[in-house]
Design a protein around this motif. Structure first.
Motif, PDB file in Angstrom:
ATOM      1  N   GLY A  41     -13.839  11.167  -5.438  1.00 46.59           N
ATOM      2  CA  GLY A  41     -14.613  11.160  -4.203  1.00 46.59           C
ATOM      3  C   GLY A  41     -14.895   9.787  -3.633  1.00 46.59           C
ATOM      4  N   ARG A  42     -14.110   8.782  -4.029  1.00 45.35           N
ATOM      5  CA  ARG A  42     -14.322   7.440  -3.486  1.00 45.35           C
ATOM      6  C   ARG A  42     -13.914   7.400  -2.013  1.00 45.35           C
ATOM      7  NH1 ARG A  42     -17.741   5.821  -7.269  1.00 45.35           N
ATOM      8  NH2 ARG A  42     -16.800   5.774  -9.348  1.00 45.35           N
ATOM      9  N   GLY A  43     -14.611   6.583  -1.240  1.00 44.28           N
ATOM     10  CA  GLY A  43     -14.277   6.439   0.170  1.00 44.28           C
ATOM     11  C   GLY A  43     -12.978   5.673   0.368  1.00 44.28           C
ATOM     12  N   HIS A  44     -12.413   5.831   1.563  1.00 43.20           N
ATOM     13  CA  HIS A  44     -11.127   5.181   1.836  1.00 43.20           C
ATOM     14  C   HIS A  44     -11.245   3.658   1.750  1.00 43.20           C
ATOM     15  CE1 HIS A  44      -9.470   9.025   2.818  1.00 43.20           C
ATOM     16  NE2 HIS A  44     -10.198   9.182   3.920  1.00 43.20           N
ATOM     17  N   LEU A  45     -12.265   3.080   2.364  1.00 45.63           N
ATOM     18  CA  LEU A  45     -12.411   1.623   2.335  1.00 45.63           C
ATOM     19  C   LEU A  45     -12.655   1.116   0.920  1.00 45.63           C
ATOM     20  CD1 LEU A  45     -14.518   0.897   5.564  1.00 45.63           C
ATOM     21  CD2 LEU A  45     -12.070   0.568   5.203  1.00 45.63           C
ATOM     22  N   GLU A  46     -13.387   1.873   0.118  1.00 44.11           N
ATOM     23  CA  GLU A  46     -13.630   1.462  -1.266  1.00 44.11           C
ATOM     24  C   GLU A  46     -12.333   1.483  -2.066  1.00 44.11           C
ATOM     25  OE1 GLU A  46     -16.338   2.713  -5.159  1.00 44.11           O
ATOM     26  OE2 GLU A  46     -16.487   3.849  -3.288  1.00 44.11           O
ATOM     27  N   ILE A  47     -11.506   2.488  -1.837  1.00 47.46           N
ATOM     28  CA  ILE A  47     -10.215   2.553  -2.542  1.00 47.46           C
ATOM     29  C   ILE A  47      -9.333   1.379  -2.133  1.00 47.46           C
ATOM     30  CG2 ILE A  47      -8.086   3.884  -2.784  1.00 47.46           C
ATOM     31  CD1 ILE A  47      -9.761   6.415  -2.486  1.00 47.46           C
ATOM     32  N   PHE A  55       0.826  -1.210   0.000  1.00 46.38           N
ATOM     33  CA  PHE A  55       0.000   0.000   0.000  1.00 46.38           C
ATOM     34  C   PHE A  55       0.856   1.254   0.000  1.00 46.38           C
ATOM     35  CE2 PHE A  55      -4.611  -0.965   1.282  1.00 46.38           C
ATOM     36  CZ  PHE A  55      -4.615  -2.092   0.479  1.00 46.38           C
ATOM     37  N   LEU A  56       1.981   1.222   0.670  1.00 51.14           N
ATOM     38  CA  LEU A  56       2.870   2.382   0.667  1.00 51.14           C
ATOM     39  C   LEU A  56       3.347   2.715  -0.742  1.00 51.14           C
ATOM     40  CD1 LEU A  56       5.075   1.784   3.858  1.00 51.14           C
ATOM     41  CD2 LEU A  56       3.377   3.600   3.502  1.00 51.14           C
ATOM     42  N   SER A  57       3.566   1.671  -1.545  1.00 51.90           N
ATOM     43  CA  SER A  57       4.014   1.907  -2.921  1.00 51.90           C
ATOM     44  C   SER A  57       2.870   2.215  -3.877  1.00 51.90           C
ATOM     45  CB  SER A  57       4.785   0.680  -3.432  1.00 51.90           C
ATOM     46  OG  SER A  57       3.951  -0.475  -3.444  1.00 51.90           O
ATOM     47  N   LEU A  58       1.659   1.770  -3.533  1.00 54.22           N
ATOM     48  CA  LEU A  58       0.520   1.959  -4.434  1.00 54.22           C
ATOM     49  C   LEU A  58      -0.246   3.250  -4.193  1.00 54.22           C
ATOM     50  CD1 LEU A  58      -1.045  -1.633  -4.520  1.00 54.22           C
ATOM     51  CD2 LEU A  58       0.170  -0.493  -6.382  1.00 54.22           C
ATOM     52  N   ARG A  59      -0.150   3.818  -2.996  1.00 48.89           N
ATOM     53  CA  ARG A  59      -1.027   4.950  -2.679  1.00 48.89           C
ATOM     54  C   ARG A  59      -0.708   6.199  -3.484  1.00 48.89           C
ATOM     55  NH1 ARG A  59       0.834   7.025   3.343  1.00 48.89           N
ATOM     56  NH2 ARG A  59       2.990   7.586   2.821  1.00 48.89           N
ATOM     57  N   GLU A  60       0.479   6.261  -4.098  1.00 49.90           N
ATOM     58  CA  GLU A  60       0.823   7.408  -4.932  1.00 49.90           C
ATOM     59  C   GLU A  60       0.644   7.111  -6.412  1.00 49.90           C
ATOM     60  OE1 GLU A  60       1.316  10.165  -3.517  1.00 49.90           O
ATOM     61  OE2 GLU A  60       1.436   9.345  -1.480  1.00 49.90           O
ATOM     62  N   GLU A  61       0.116   5.908  -6.737  1.00 48.40           N
ATOM     63  CA  GLU A  61      -0.112   5.589  -8.145  1.00 48.40           C
ATOM     64  C   GLU A  61      -1.267   6.427  -8.697  1.00 48.40           C
ATOM     65  OE1 GLU A  61       1.503   3.566 -10.156  1.00 48.40           O
ATOM     66  OE2 GLU A  61       2.965   2.865  -8.670  1.00 48.40           O
ATOM     67  N   GLU A  62      -1.280   6.565 -10.017  1.00 50.05           N
ATOM     68  CA  GLU A  62      -2.255   7.450 -10.666  1.00 50.05           C
ATOM     69  C   GLU A  62      -3.687   6.956 -10.470  1.00 50.05           C
ATOM     70  OE1 GLU A  62      -1.106   7.798 -14.717  1.00 50.05           O
ATOM     71  OE2 GLU A  62       0.643   9.058 -14.293  1.00 50.05           O
ATOM     72  N   PHE A  63      -3.906   5.628 -10.521  1.00 48.56           N
ATOM     73  CA  PHE A  63      -5.279   5.144 -10.411  1.00 48.56           C
ATOM     74  C   PHE A  63      -5.829   5.360  -9.000  1.00 48.56           C
ATOM     75  CE2 PHE A  63      -2.788   1.507  -9.102  1.00 48.56           C
ATOM     76  CZ  PHE A  63      -3.549   0.905  -8.106  1.00 48.56           C
ATOM     77  N   VAL A  64      -4.949   5.362  -7.978  1.00 47.90           N
ATOM     78  CA  VAL A  64      -5.393   5.634  -6.617  1.00 47.90           C
ATOM     79  C   VAL A  64      -5.707   7.126  -6.456  1.00 47.90           C
ATOM     80  CG1 VAL A  64      -4.752   5.540  -4.178  1.00 47.90           C
ATOM     81  CG2 VAL A  64      -4.084   3.689  -5.717  1.00 47.90           C
ATOM     82  N   ILE A  65      -4.851   7.982  -7.007  1.00 39.44           N
ATOM     83  CA  ILE A  65      -5.103   9.428  -6.945  1.00 39.44           C
ATOM     84  C   ILE A  65      -6.390   9.777  -7.685  1.00 39.44           C
ATOM     85  CG2 ILE A  65      -4.192  11.692  -7.606  1.00 39.44           C
ATOM     86  CD1 ILE A  65      -1.376  10.531  -7.273  1.00 39.44           C
ATOM     87  N   ALA A  66      -6.606   9.097  -8.823  1.00 38.89           N
ATOM     88  CA  ALA A  66      -7.833   9.359  -9.591  1.00 38.89           C
ATOM     89  C   ALA A  66      -9.070   8.947  -8.797  1.00 38.89           C
ATOM     90  CB  ALA A  66      -7.784   8.606 -10.917  1.00 38.89           C
TER      91      ALA A  66
END
Length: 345
Positions: free
Chosen positions: A245-251, A229-240
């Protein structure tokens, strides 16, 4: 391409098939006692008779108990005057297949109550060991799956929160994980298991031990999830997803988790043997499941003295099933991990 993992998967399929359909494969009721066959050795399956003639139909000789006048112990000898064929789909004790279909048909047996078939021998109460082993597989194999399911939920939830939010939340979770991992597991399991109320039913004890094992085994998966998650949270699809407006648990569960699901499956496959060994160790030490519940650990408890090892070594056969199952899960986990790793050859 991983032939060893494919073979291990086949072994596990056989093990779980035996466990699910245990009454069908068991030639005897695992709770039925026979005073005439106490600690009887495994019966030899024959294809040649006394004259040396070959038979395509396997058969066994009845066992007769005699007293050794020097040691005053029961000695079993084959009565070769009455060869008894092993038959398929014979009638025996009644049971409900899958808890639904009532029947008395079993895969194999002699069909003769006077000549019972004990391919793995019997225990000190004359109960068929093969039947008890495959019935014990129900508990020992299911406790691994249930425990890993609980560990999966805790590991993904806690590790995902730490890796997704980072900062002080991640720092607190990591210190908590380090504290739990620093505790000696076996003494802690023993203490928690010994604290269970003695008046609890077998099902309550089973669920409690599963929870105890799960609470100690989620930390490894949590660290794997946190690192991803540390490496994925800055990926473009997560930022998008955040910008939409997606919720944290949904992301976490819908977007980030599926991207490394194969690695989680591999980790879980490697974690199941630890659950099985944990239950076996607790039951073997007498602080886990107790008789009349049947598990591999409960069966091995009978073989923890020198008398049994010397006079009835077949009582250690449940340990062989534990070893085979643990190795199969490890080989299968290695194969899944190699398949999930894009850099593996």
């Amino acid at each position: 391409k991983h032939k060893l993992a494919m073979g291990a998967g086949l072994v596990l399929i056989i093990m779980y098939t035996l466990a699910i359909s245990a009454p069908f494969f068991a030639p005897h009721n695992p709770y039925q006692r026979s005073l005439n066959y106490k600690e009887a050795p495994p019966q030899k399956i024959n294809f040649r008779d006394e004259k040396g003639d070959f038979s395509f139909s396997p058969f066994v000789y009845p066992l007769k108990s005699e007293v050794d006048m020097e040691t005053f112990k029961d000695v079993y000898k084959e009565d070769k005057s009455k060869p008894t064929p092993i038959k398929l789909f014979v009638k025996g004790f009644e049971y409900k297949l899958f808890g639904i279909l009532k029947t008395d048909i079993h895969l194999f047996g002699t069909g003769d109550e006077e000549v019972p078939l004990h391919i793995f021998g019997t225990d000190d109460l004359g109960r068929d060991l093969f039947a008890r082993i495959i019935y014990g597989a129900r508990v020992s194999l299911s406790i691994g799956l249930i425990g890993v399911a609980v560990s999966l939920f805790l590991g993904i939830l806690i590790g995902g929160i730490g890796g997704y939010f980072g900062g002080k939340v991640d720092l607190f979770i990591q210190r908590m994980i380090e504290l739990i991992r620093s505790l000696p597991q076996l003494p802690l399991w023993m203490g928690l298991s010994a604290a269970l109320p003695p008046n609890w039913s077998a099902i309550q004890i089973y669920l409690a031990i599963t929870i105890i094992l799960s609470l100690m085994s989620w930390t490894g998966l949590a660290r794997v999830v946190r690192g991803k998650f540390l490496s994925l949270r800055e990926e473009e699809f997560v930022i998008a997803a955040r910008l939409m407006g997606r919720g944290h648990l949904e992301i976490i569960f819908k977007h980030m988790l599926p991207s490394f699901l194969s690695h989680i499956i591999a980790s879980l496959t490697l974690a199941i043997p630890g659950m099985i060994l944990g239950e076996t160790a607790l039951s073997f030490l007498g602080i886990g499941l107790q008789s009349p519940v049947i598990s591999w650990g409960v069966l091995l408890k009978k073989a923890q003295n020198l008398y049994t090892v010397a006079n009835a070594p077949w009582m250690m056969l449940p340990g062989l099933f534990v070893i085979i199952t643990v190795l199969a899960f490890n080989f299968l986990g290695d194969g899944i991990r190699d398949a999930a790793d894009p850099y593996s050859k």
